[in-house]
Design an enzyme around this catalytic site. Structure first.
Site, PDB file in Angstrom:
ATOM      1  N   HIS A   1      87.151  43.563 109.821  1.00 46.13           N
ATOM      2  CA  HIS A   1      86.831  43.403 108.399  1.00 46.13           C
ATOM      3  C   HIS A   1      85.323  43.457 108.207  1.00 46.13           C
ATOM      4  O   HIS A   1      84.599  42.488 108.460  1.00 46.13           O
ATOM      5  CB  HIS A   1      87.374  42.090 107.833  1.00 46.13           C
ATOM      6  CG  HIS A   1      87.216  41.999 106.332  1.00 46.13           C
ATOM      7  ND1 HIS A   1      88.212  42.361 105.463  1.00 46.13           N
ATOM      8  CD2 HIS A   1      86.176  41.630 105.554  1.00 46.13           C
ATOM      9  CE1 HIS A   1      87.793  42.200 104.211  1.00 46.13           C
ATOM     10  NE2 HIS A   1      86.550  41.765 104.251  1.00 46.13           N
ATOM     11  N   CYS A   2      84.856  44.604 107.771  1.00 48.23           N
ATOM     12  CA  CYS A   2      83.448  44.765 107.429  1.00 48.23           C
ATOM     13  C   CYS A   2      83.372  45.843 106.362  1.00 48.23           C
ATOM     14  O   CYS A   2      84.371  46.501 106.058  1.00 48.23           O
ATOM     15  CB  CYS A   2      82.631  45.130 108.668  1.00 48.23           C
ATOM     16  SG  CYS A   2      83.257  46.566 109.538  1.00 48.23           S
TER      17      CYS A   2
ATOM     18  N   TYR B   1      79.288  43.571  90.806  1.00 43.13           N
ATOM     19  CA  TYR B   1      78.015  43.153  91.408  1.00 43.13           C
ATOM     20  C   TYR B   1      77.316  44.391  91.956  1.00 43.13           C
ATOM     21  O   TYR B   1      77.957  45.415  92.212  1.00 43.13           O
ATOM     22  CB  TYR B   1      78.247  42.129  92.536  1.00 43.13           C
ATOM     23  CG  TYR B   1      79.061  42.666  93.699  1.00 43.13           C
ATOM     24  CD1 TYR B   1      78.457  43.307  94.774  1.00 43.13           C
ATOM     25  CD2 TYR B   1      80.445  42.544  93.721  1.00 43.13           C
ATOM     26  CE1 TYR B   1      79.198  43.814  95.836  1.00 43.13           C
ATOM     27  CE2 TYR B   1      81.203  43.040  94.774  1.00 43.13           C
ATOM     28  CZ  TYR B   1      80.574  43.674  95.824  1.00 43.13           C
ATOM     29  OH  TYR B   1      81.309  44.185  96.868  1.00 43.13           O
TER      30      TYR B   1
ATOM     31  N   ARG C   1      93.560  48.778  99.861  1.00 42.53           N
ATOM     32  CA  ARG C   1      93.343  47.361  99.580  1.00 42.53           C
ATOM     33  C   ARG C   1      93.758  47.041  98.155  1.00 42.53           C
ATOM     34  O   ARG C   1      93.414  47.772  97.231  1.00 42.53           O
ATOM     35  CB  ARG C   1      91.864  47.037  99.750  1.00 42.53           C
ATOM     36  CG  ARG C   1      91.564  45.544  99.793  1.00 42.53           C
ATOM     37  CD  ARG C   1      90.088  45.326  99.945  1.00 42.53           C
ATOM     38  NE  ARG C   1      89.770  43.975 100.372  1.00 42.53           N
ATOM     39  CZ  ARG C   1      88.579  43.417 100.198  1.00 42.53           C
ATOM     40  NH1 ARG C   1      87.606  44.078  99.615  1.00 42.53           N
ATOM     41  NH2 ARG C   1      88.350  42.181 100.613  1.00 42.53           N
TER      42      ARG C   1
ATOM     43  N   ARG D   1      87.051  37.830  89.767  1.00 45.18           N
ATOM     44  CA  ARG D   1      85.600  38.018  89.723  1.00 45.18           C
ATOM     45  C   ARG D   1      85.184  39.344  90.379  1.00 45.18           C
ATOM     46  O   ARG D   1      84.036  39.747  90.285  1.00 45.18           O
ATOM     47  CB  ARG D   1      84.881  36.837  90.381  1.00 45.18           C
ATOM     48  CG  ARG D   1      85.048  36.745  91.853  1.00 45.18           C
ATOM     49  CD  ARG D   1      84.269  35.588  92.465  1.00 45.18           C
ATOM     50  NE  ARG D   1      84.725  35.321  93.810  1.00 45.18           N
ATOM     51  CZ  ARG D   1      84.355  36.006  94.883  1.00 45.18           C
ATOM     52  NH1 ARG D   1      83.515  36.998  94.768  1.00 45.18           N
ATOM     53  NH2 ARG D   1      84.839  35.685  96.073  1.00 45.18           N
TER      54      ARG D   1
ATOM     55  N   TYR E   1      93.836  40.826  99.157  1.00 46.45           N
ATOM     56  CA  TYR E   1      92.833  39.767  99.011  1.00 46.45           C
ATOM     57  C   TYR E   1      93.216  38.915  97.806  1.00 46.45           C
ATOM     58  O   TYR E   1      93.225  39.395  96.676  1.00 46.45           O
ATOM     59  CB  TYR E   1      91.447  40.386  98.820  1.00 46.45           C
ATOM     60  CG  TYR E   1      90.282  39.412  98.904  1.00 46.45           C
ATOM     61  CD1 TYR E   1      90.411  38.192  99.570  1.00 46.45           C
ATOM     62  CD2 TYR E   1      89.055  39.712  98.341  1.00 46.45           C
ATOM     63  CE1 TYR E   1      89.341  37.311  99.655  1.00 46.45           C
ATOM     64  CE2 TYR E   1      87.976  38.836  98.430  1.00 46.45           C
ATOM     65  CZ  TYR E   1      88.128  37.632  99.084  1.00 46.45           C
ATOM     66  OH  TYR E   1      87.074  36.754  99.167  1.00 46.45           O
TER      67      TYR E   1
ATOM     68  N   HIS F   1      91.160  36.832 105.042  1.00 48.68           N
ATOM     69  CA  HIS F   1      90.589  35.480 105.046  1.00 48.68           C
ATOM     70  C   HIS F   1      91.649  34.384 104.875  1.00 48.68           C
ATOM     71  O   HIS F   1      91.468  33.431 104.094  1.00 48.68           O
ATOM     72  CB  HIS F   1      89.504  35.353 103.960  1.00 48.68           C
ATOM     73  CG  HIS F   1      88.606  36.559 103.832  1.00 48.68           C
ATOM     74  ND1 HIS F   1      88.318  37.391 104.889  1.00 48.68           N
ATOM     75  CD2 HIS F   1      87.925  37.081 102.762  1.00 48.68           C
ATOM     76  CE1 HIS F   1      87.513  38.372 104.476  1.00 48.68           C
ATOM     77  NE2 HIS F   1      87.270  38.207 103.210  1.00 48.68           N
TER      78      HIS F   1
ATOM     79  N   ASP G   1      83.052  40.348 108.288  1.00 48.08           N
ATOM     80  CA  ASP G   1      82.799  40.465 106.843  1.00 48.08           C
ATOM     81  C   ASP G   1      81.366  40.920 106.541  1.00 48.08           C
ATOM     82  O   ASP G   1      80.904  40.801 105.404  1.00 48.08           O
ATOM     83  CB  ASP G   1      83.118  39.180 106.075  1.00 48.08           C
ATOM     84  CG  ASP G   1      83.200  39.430 104.569  1.00 48.08           C
ATOM     85  OD1 ASP G   1      83.629  40.522 104.172  1.00 48.08           O
ATOM     86  OD2 ASP G   1      82.791  38.543 103.794  1.00 48.08           O
TER      87      ASP G   1
HETATM   88  C1  0GY Z   1      85.016  40.193 101.236  1.00 51.44           C
HETATM   89  C2  0GY Z   1      84.837  39.345 100.084  1.00 51.44           C
HETATM   90  C3  0GY Z   1      84.355  39.624  98.862  1.00 51.44           C
HETATM   91  C4  0GY Z   1      84.080  40.893  98.281  1.00 51.44           C
HETATM   92  C5  0GY Z   1      84.698  42.050  98.516  1.00 51.44           C
HETATM   93  O1  0GY Z   1      85.169  44.257  98.111  1.00 51.44           O
HETATM   94  C6  0GY Z   1      84.489  43.308  97.774  1.00 51.44           C
HETATM   95  O2  0GY Z   1      83.680  43.326  96.862  1.00 51.44           O
HETATM   96  O3  0GY Z   1      85.588  42.142  99.458  1.00 51.44           O
HETATM   97  C7  0GY Z   1      84.099  38.466  97.999  1.00 51.44           C
HETATM   98  O4  0GY Z   1      83.249  38.547  97.111  1.00 51.44           O
HETATM   99  O5  0GY Z   1      84.748  37.418  98.217  1.00 51.44           O
HETATM  100  O6  0GY Z   1      86.013  40.112 101.882  1.00 51.44           O
HETATM  101  O7  0GY Z   1      84.162  40.987 101.572  1.00 51.44           O
END
Ligand code: 0GY
Length: 306
Positions: free
Chosen positions: A33-34, A51, A126, A132, A159, A183, A258
């Site tokens: 996971h990266c 973001y 995904r 958010r 997620y 996670h 991550d």
């Molecule tokens: C993660 C967590 C986050 C973000 C993303 O794709 C993404 O923007 O995965 C987060 O903000 O919790 O797993 O990288």
């Protein structure tokens, strides 16, 4: 660094000088996971993003991989790139077989586009349920995507947060593909491991074709201490949750850094110390080999030697 995009105010960049891990990752270990971000000049961030990150391109990811002693990466499409998978695909291709990708696609993706992603090394899509991060997608659209990718032998990376699970488990459990949960489903680690919230998650994993990433202790921890300044016993409140998953589902767990750690607000961990967190979670050599090598190889490089 990109000049085209101004970072979200308060954005924390990844750790510039990660420690050399004391824990020697077993040969063939996979960071499952990266992400890559941009660089924005080359791969512009999506208009619908929530973001704007710092740039974190493939060269930096591969340098971290080599520094940590990781052999392979699974690069997960980040929401700041929306459904434009070009930065992720470019990184996967450049890794020369040492990376796989997880894409974001829309229901109108064509079969030819899916085949092209598959040929590049993509092995899943995904579904992100964090409000958010994304505007919500109707479940019928997600179900359509899952049906479309099933013939390719792909899976869905999901997620969500612990509080989302009651409303999602019926839908997710009925999808015709394996699931990989990011996670640990984001448990509330102030609650007991044996409590109803995490108990529900464990039952969900037990009853379905679900893999679990025991990743992101830095995101889940309330008590810390942070993986910074040589701290090799970091995020102790997360450890019992991750251990429980490793003990119960040892052949369906994955680990990842991550990197580059989007949207953290308190601190960004030292990735070398995150590696040193692994033996607290997977205690025996057998558990470590399954978590870091055998499981991700089975899922992402089936039939290949580590
Ligand atoms: C993660 C967590 C986050 C973000 C993303 O794709 C993404 O923007 O995965 C987060 O903000 O919790 O797993 O990288």
């Amino acid at each position: 660094m990109s000049t085209a995009f101004a970072k979200t105010p308060g954005w924390l960049d990844w750790h510039p000088d990660p420690a050399r891990p004391r824990f020697a990752l077993p040969p063939g270990s996979v960071d499952a996971h990266c992400h890559v971000f941009g660089p924005g000049d080359e791969f512009p961030y999506a208009p619908e993003r929530k973001y704007t990150p710092c740039d974190a391109g493939k060269a930096q990811l591969f340098a971290l991989r080599d520094h940590l002693g990781v052999s392979r990466n699974v690069i997960v499409q980040a929401t700041c790139h929306g459904a434009d998978n070009s930065a992720m695909v470019d990184a996967v291709r450049a890794a020369g077989g040492r990376a796989r990708g997880i894409a974001t696609v829309r229901p109108d993706v064509t079969d030819a586009e899916l085949r092209e992603l598959d040929a590049a090394g993509v092995r899943g899509v995904r579904f992100n349920f964090l409000k958010r991060l994304v505007d919500t997608s109707p479940q019928d659209e997600l179900a359509t995507i899952a049906r479309r990718i099933a013939p390719l032998g792909w899976h869905v990376v999901v997620y969500f947060e612990e509080s989302d699970l009651p409303g999602l488990e019926g839908f997710l459990g009925a999808l015709p593909v394996p699931l990989v949960v990011d996670h640990m489903g984001r448990p509330d680690v102030t609650q007991p491991v044996g409590g109803p919230g995490f108990g529900r998650f464990l039952r969900f994993v037990d009853r379905h074709d679900v893999w679990v990433k025991v990743s992101c202790p830095e995101r889940l921890s309330v008590a810390g201490p942070p993986a910074l300044d040589g701290e090799r016993h970091a995020y102790t409140d997360v450890v019992p949750f991750a251990r429980r998953v490793v003990e119960e589902f040892g052949d369906r767990v994955l680990w990842g850094t991550d990197w580059p750690h989007p949207n953290l607000t308190d601190h960004v961990p030292d990735d070398g110390l995150l590696v040193d967190h692994v033996p607290h979670v997977a205690v025996t050599a057998e558990q470590q080999h399954a978590l870091l090598v055998a499981n991700p190889m089975r899922l992402y490089w089936p039939g290949e030697d580590a």
